[in-house]
Design an enzyme around this catalytic site. Structure first.
Site, PDB file in Angstrom:
ATOM      1  N   ARG A 175       0.818  -1.218   0.000  1.00 27.91           N
ATOM      2  CA  ARG A 175       0.000   0.000   0.000  1.00 27.91           C
ATOM      3  C   ARG A 175       0.856   1.274   0.000  1.00 27.91           C
ATOM      4  NH1 ARG A 175      -1.975   2.429   4.308  1.00 27.91           N
ATOM      5  NH2 ARG A 175      -1.322   0.710   5.620  1.00 27.91           N
ATOM      6  N   CYS A 228       8.603   0.476  24.180  1.00 31.73           N
ATOM      7  CA  CYS A 228       8.957   1.862  24.500  1.00 31.73           C
ATOM      8  C   CYS A 228       8.915   2.165  26.002  1.00 31.73           C
ATOM      9  CB  CYS A 228       8.043   2.824  23.749  1.00 31.73           C
ATOM     10  SG  CYS A 228       6.289   2.389  23.850  1.00 31.73           S
ATOM     11  N   HIS A 262       6.235   9.558  26.679  1.00 29.92           N
ATOM     12  CA  HIS A 262       5.670   8.726  27.746  1.00 29.92           C
ATOM     13  C   HIS A 262       6.214   9.217  29.090  1.00 29.92           C
ATOM     14  CE1 HIS A 262       4.031   6.109  24.841  1.00 29.92           C
ATOM     15  NE2 HIS A 262       4.759   5.036  25.000  1.00 29.92           N
TER      16      HIS A 262
END
Lengths: 349, 349
Positions: free
Chosen positions: B43, B132, B252
């Protein structure tokens, strides 16, 4: 409640976010009000507020305002409470104070009705409403304390900006819009109005609520620590808190780790216990992605508890996720509940 | 690094949020690239990406794409890694995989260079880049482990939506705009793409990242628990996690409670230790309201640590607030660091 008896109620801070919720809650509860006196700063005086279909003009709060008042709900900041709560008491009113002014004063009961309603009996005119983040946590902890005993609490909070007042909500919304549109902005209120520095709240998480103390904890964190011990009548209870402000308008969430005084308890027992406990709605079904969230708590009076898990290592350790509307159970609803308890226990003069 | 030697590098998932950061970081680091092959799904193939001033056309990732590749950085989802990482290894490439596909595979090193670079020497073609939220935590924990030993970790996270991909960022922004303008919206992606239910992320906090496991913890929480033990080489280490998604784009934050194996340590010692530790920037001055925040971490490679406090009750307990850019140290930068370590240690074929 005593049949037919009605009370002259005053709301101090009637135009604020919490004051507005107090007036709405008094009406929804059909509290036996003979007269409602609405008080505010000089700046907001003159505004009109509707109560049970009638318009009431807000007046400037002065010592004389409390003549004839039976019960006064204060939520206009600590300095107003310090000045006017004693004046109200001198004139015969019982004060329910939603600021931190008197919470740690030994003779002032600090009350969450589901937890320590009996403490109201020792009041000397002033009753303190605990900090919003404390209230929802102790509602969830009390059943665990009663059944198992509590050893240690470690809480990390996810707190909404409405706890910092209507200006903070406006700041968050304007900043959010500015960020989305790529415009400049200057933080002026959050994290703490009047503190030296101000930071972006939009799309951010700020680990400061209220000012810092010398020990490195913020005042909000120390409120959670000290108030929890006072409400639960346990000075030996170990409590630690990290309080964080989020870009959420209303609804505080808390990640709570609890060590019980009893080993061998199962998560399922805690779920069952909390599902039957006053003021709590259990929302804990991971298979159906059911858990409490701030956005779902808005406008509700309950404390929602979910994500209940036994610690994988410590047999007496459990993890909970506790959510509530900080303006309702955290403030206005708890204050009106206290007023109802005072009536029920016949503690008004 | 070996003088003059250059490498044919492939980036799989080159058009994604992390892939883009990987390409940027390779350029910024002046990594010795002889050829850069950019791969994606069918794609996204055909798109052009600029690297060191030259345009490179992204190609569809196929087994043959890895002919002649020395090092392949994967960040295109677990199923792509499972299918194509072995094909890359068969063709002589060393794979640094940023998905969860191989992280807990015993023979695959799980590496944060500041913590366990030596583990790279045991690699069998695939090296896993940790989750992460795990990476930034272990960077902060490693110096404490080395000096004092670690007993127990309890972490509550405040995680950004970019960890859920570019579509999640778009959803958050569109929802936020809709809420501000009072318009209707239908959540379709968060908290977990493809899960049964979807919830509002704008002005909310959602205690679900990745799918739920049978034990009531989410997969994200179990990743933090299991990966931390593997990276720190300590199966006895007690780790518990509650992972929460916030309306933050990138960065974060983590509220971390640590129990050390040593008593009597002072907060000041920990501040000094962390200020001298690799990959860490200490930002811890409450008197000046200095602490880390997600908004300040964006675009930076460091792990920021602040709010360091000794527990008020447990002598070996400490509270930390750890913040980092989840796309950089949490993903792209850690992967490129691993690639640099492989070169430095002469571990590429």
């Amino acid at each position: 409640m005593e049949a037919n008896k009605t009370y002259h109620v005053a709301v101090v801070g009637a135009t604020g976010a919490v004051g507005q919720q107090m007036i709405k809650t008094l009406e929804e509860q059909d509290f036996p009000v003979s007269k409602l006196t609405l008080l505010s700063s000089a700046r907001s005086a003159g505004r009109k507020v509707t109560f049970k279909g009638k318009q009431i003009t807000v007046q400037e709060a002065k010592p004389e305002s409390f003549e004839g008042v039976d019960i006064a709900l204060f939520s206009a900041g600590g300095s107003v409470s310090k000045e006017l709560a004693p004046e109200a008491v001198n004139r015969g009113a019982v004060v329910v104070d939603n600021t931190s002014a008197f919470r740690m004063t030994p003779k002032v009961p600090l009350v969450v009705p589901e937890v320590n309603e009996e403490d109201l009996k020792k009041h000397n005119g002033i009753i303190a409403n605990p900090n919003c983040s404390t209230i929802q946590m102790v509602v969830a902890l009390q059943p665990l304390k009663e059944k198992y005993g509590l050893k240690k609490i470690i809480v990390s909070t996810y707190q909404a900006v409405s706890g910092a007042g209507a200006n903070a909500i406006d700041e968050m919304k304007q900043q959010t819009k500015a960020v989305l549109e790529g415009e400049e902005f200057t933080p002026e209120i959050l994290p703490v109005k009047g503190d030296k520095k101000h930071y972006q709240i939009a799309f951010n998480a700020v680990p400061q609520i209220d000012v810092f103390q010398d020990n490195g904890f913020t005042f909000e964190e120390m409120k959670m620590i000290n108030e929890t011990k006072k409400i639960l009548h346990d000075e030996q209870l170990q409590v630690a808190a990290t309080c964080v402000r989020l870009p959420v308008e209303t609804g505080h969430a808390e990640s709570v780790y609890v060590e019980l005084n009893k080993a061998g308890v199962k998560a399922k027992e805690i779920q069952e216990l909390l599902s039957e406990s006053p003021g709590i709605v259990l929302k804990d079904n991971p298979a159906e992605q059911e858990y409490p969230m701030p956005a779902d708590s808005v406008g509700k009076r309950d404390v929602f508890v979910g994500r209940i898990r036994k610690d994988l290592d410590r047999d007496n350790g459990f993890h909970l996720w506790v959510v509530s509307d900080n303006l309702l159970k955290g403030a206005a609803w708890n204050s009106v509940q206290i007023a109802e308890s005072l009536v029920k226990l016949n503690l008004l003069k």
